[in-house]
Design a protein around this motif. Structure first.
Motif, short mmCIF file in Angstrom:
data_model
loop_
_atom_site.label_atom_id
_atom_site.label_comp_id
_atom_site.label_asym_id
_atom_site.label_seq_id
_atom_site.Cartn_x
_atom_site.Cartn_y
_atom_site.Cartn_z
N GLN A 1 0.80 -1.23 0.00
CA GLN A 1 0.00 0.00 0.00
C GLN A 1 0.83 1.27 0.00
OE1 GLN A 1 -4.06 -0.02 1.80
NE2 GLN A 1 -2.95 -1.08 3.40
N TRP A 2 2.00 1.23 0.67
CA TRP A 2 2.72 2.46 0.93
C TRP A 2 4.13 2.51 0.35
CZ3 TRP A 2 -1.10 5.29 2.33
CH2 TRP A 2 -2.11 4.79 3.14
N GLY A 3 4.60 1.41 -0.23
CA GLY A 3 5.92 1.43 -0.85
C GLY A 3 7.00 0.82 0.04
N SER A 4 8.22 0.86 -0.44
CA SER A 4 9.35 0.18 0.21
C SER A 4 9.58 0.69 1.62
CB SER A 4 10.62 0.36 -0.61
OG SER A 4 10.51 -0.31 -1.85
N VAL A 5 10.00 -0.23 2.49
CA VAL A 5 10.38 0.11 3.85
C VAL A 5 11.35 -0.96 4.34
CG1 VAL A 5 8.49 -1.19 4.93
CG2 VAL A 5 9.51 0.75 6.14
N THR A 6 12.34 -0.58 5.11
CA THR A 6 13.28 -1.55 5.64
C THR A 6 12.70 -2.21 6.89
OG1 THR A 6 14.38 0.07 7.07
CG2 THR A 6 15.23 -0.18 4.81
N ASN A 7 13.26 -3.34 7.26
CA ASN A 7 12.81 -4.00 8.49
C ASN A 7 12.99 -3.09 9.69
OD1 ASN A 7 11.76 -6.56 7.87
ND2 ASN A 7 13.80 -7.38 7.50
N ARG A 8 14.10 -2.37 9.71
CA ARG A 8 14.41 -1.51 10.85
C ARG A 8 13.40 -0.37 11.00
NH1 ARG A 8 18.47 -0.80 14.28
NH2 ARG A 8 18.90 1.26 15.12
N ALA A 9 12.94 0.15 9.87
CA ALA A 9 12.02 1.29 9.91
C ALA A 9 10.55 0.87 9.93
CB ALA A 9 12.27 2.20 8.71
#
Length: 554
Positions: A265-273
């Protein structure tokens, strides 16, 4: 939400937490989960500190007042340490009873394990565990046997009891048990944070665990959701969360679902963030939390179905996607998961099912061209998923434009396929089977008549025998050329196990007639040759590549 002045911070001692307070594990907390190595490390740390006559710091404990008014503090962080300490005290009490030191055992019982509450006119346990652990813990308090090896709490008791047996091998050494309890009361220190309400306690909890703690994103998210769901939705959120986590044995796999659902839904994100990003997107309030967990449950169900070709959800579909789902599994095609989750959420189910084959084709092309590594593929697929979620991509054609840089055109794919190097047999089985299906389809033959390529009854046969040595070639250069070719697609073919068993690494001229008995068309055509050469292998590579362009279309 900042920590308010109502939060109280102080130093305390681990034993005192049980002797001075009535504590309760929130009902939504996971059950006791320490394994043997955690318990033994806890015991070893205490013993080392005792032997060195040093105090020992055992981290931070976060408590919150319970709004139910039962006078207990809720354990928000520290459940495992507190519960293990309580089990240690129970085991010490039982050891004292075994040594006929009844007064000492009763004193330990009344000071640390149970308390007389005047308003209730009854003795109550100082520590109440979650429903999953309640029965076992109650039996331990009542000195009843707990012998189920699958029960983590029962296992902890027996492991700790063994440690205490080693510490006090004879009745004359019972004072060591009393000294141990005194050490817990006076030398095992904790930093205690007591919040006046749950939301504040969770802020403290998250702050303490913000820098790569031993807690997963799932742990943090659960605590956040439960803290903002409110009384109106807490039962529903708890029920959904229990179902969700029950479907994933490994927490990291559940975190994958959290991340992929977010990215859809919102695009890429790292595990940490991820946790902070989820917190911001979900927001607060009963309605938004309910909406989120319901959406998450549907995403988790779809995620699991995409990884299980025999899932019942596929059996009712007119379109056969088993081969594509097996490709996702065998090649590890994870990057496109957010894209597929978005399609199943926003498009009709039949459209999304057809899209599975499309994405599988794109993924094979990208994989052959070496474009699925790193984060570029995930970013491209996630961006396309966002476009689907926002209604900007309404079908495969729209999505293809968004992932054009990731998926090679026919000319580039054919070149990559022809020159592709060593491949594992599990992946080769899928590729050769898909090429076989394409060959049959183009000849107007029924593809359902071919053997089930994914079964153990079908093997991958090396045309130049895999066991060939230098003596099988005229020059060492030819042998080195074979070594490079040995596990490439042009030297591999599908063959029924019943036929392959009789070949026993024979030379081509001794086995090519057997190929003629195969049910696979691309294998049968090899029987027309009396011998096999590097030139024929190169021609076969071109032949397979031309089929591949049509088998995995743009």
């Amino acid at each position: 939400m900042p920590v308010t002045d109502s939060a109280k911070f102080d130093h305390d001692h681990l034993g005192h937490l049980l002797s001075d307070r009535l504590l309760k594990v929130p009902r939504f907390q996971r059950r006791y989960s320490w394994r043997d190595e955690h318990i033994l490390e806890y015991w070893a740390d205490i013993q080392r500190a005792r032997e060195a006559n040093n105090s020992y710091f055992m981290g931070t404990i976060v408590l919150a007042s319970d709004s139910s008014g039962d006078g207990r503090d809720l354990i928000i962080d520290g459940q495992q340490r507190i519960t293990t300490t309580a089990v240690l005290l129970i085991a010490a009490r039982d050891r004292l009873y075994g040594f006929e030191q009844d007064r000492a055992a009763q004193g330990l019982e009344s000071s640390h394990l149970s308390d007389y509450v005047l308003t209730k006119e009854d003795t109550v346990a100082k520590l109440m565990l979650s429903p999953d652990d309640h029965d076992t813990y109650s039996r331990m308090l009542e000195r009843k046997p707990v012998n189920d090896p699958r029960d983590g709490l029962a296992n902890a008791y027996h492991l700790i009891r063994g440690c205490l047996d080693d510490l006090t091998p004879t009745p004359s050494e019972y004072r060591r048990l009393i000294d141990l309890v005194d050490f817990l009361d006076t030398q095992v220190q904790v930093l205690l944070a007591v919040a006046s309400e749950l939301p504040e306690a969770y802020v403290i909890f998250e702050t303490l665990n913000d820098r790569g703690a031993d807690l997963t994103t799932a742990d943090l998210l659960k605590n956040y959701l439960f803290s903002v769901a409110g009384e109106q939705e807490i039962d529903h959120v708890e029920a959904v969360w229990t179902r969700l986590t029950g479907r994933f044995e490994q927490p990291e796999n559940f975190v994958k679902v959290l991340r992929y659902e977010y990215m859809s839904q919102w695009g890429s994100v790292t595990n940490r963030a991820l946790y902070k990003a989820l917190q911001e997107r979900i927001g607060k309030g009963a309605t938004v939390v309910r909406t989120y967990v319901d959406r998450l449950e549907k995403a988790a169900q779809q995620y699991l179905a995409l990884r299980e070709p025999d899932d019942v959800s596929w059996s009712s579909q007119a379109i056969e996607v088993k081969d594509s789902l097996l490709a996702f599994r065998r090649f590890g095609f994870e990057a496109s998961t957010p894209l597929l989750l978005a399609a199943f959420r926003e498009w009709s189910h039949s459209e999304a099912v057809r899209f599975v084959d499309v994405v599988a084709a794109w993924s094979v092309r990208a994989w052959m061209a070496g474009l699925l590594g790193g984060g570029s593929a995930e970013s491209a697929f996630s961006a396309a998923a966002v476009a689907i979620s926002q209604g900007k991509a309404k079908g495969p054609e729209d999505v293809r434009e968004l992932v054009r840089s990731l998926v090679p055109d026919d000319l580039a794919f054919k070149a990559a396929f022809t020159s592709y190097g060593t491949i594992t047999t599990t992946r080769a089985k899928y590729i050769l089977a898909r090429l076989e299906q394409q060959e049959l389809s183009e000849k107007g033959l029924n593809t359902e008549s071919m053997p089930d390529w994914s079964s153990k009854g079908v093997t991958v046969e090396h045309i130049f025998a895999k066991s060939s040595g230098p003596s099988d070639f005229q020059t060492i250069d030819e042998y080195e050329r074979f070594v490079a070719l040995r596990d490439q697609l042009q030297n591999l073919t599908l063959l029924e196990r019943t036929l392959n068993a009789s070949l026993e690494n024979k030379r081509f001229d001794d086995k090519h007639r057997t190929y003629g008995d195969s049910a696979f068309s691309l294998t049968r055509e090899l029987s027309q040759y009396d011998t096999w050469s590097f030139e024929l292998a190169a021609r076969r590579a071109e032949r397979l590549a031309e089929l591949a362009v049509r088998a995995w279309p743009l």
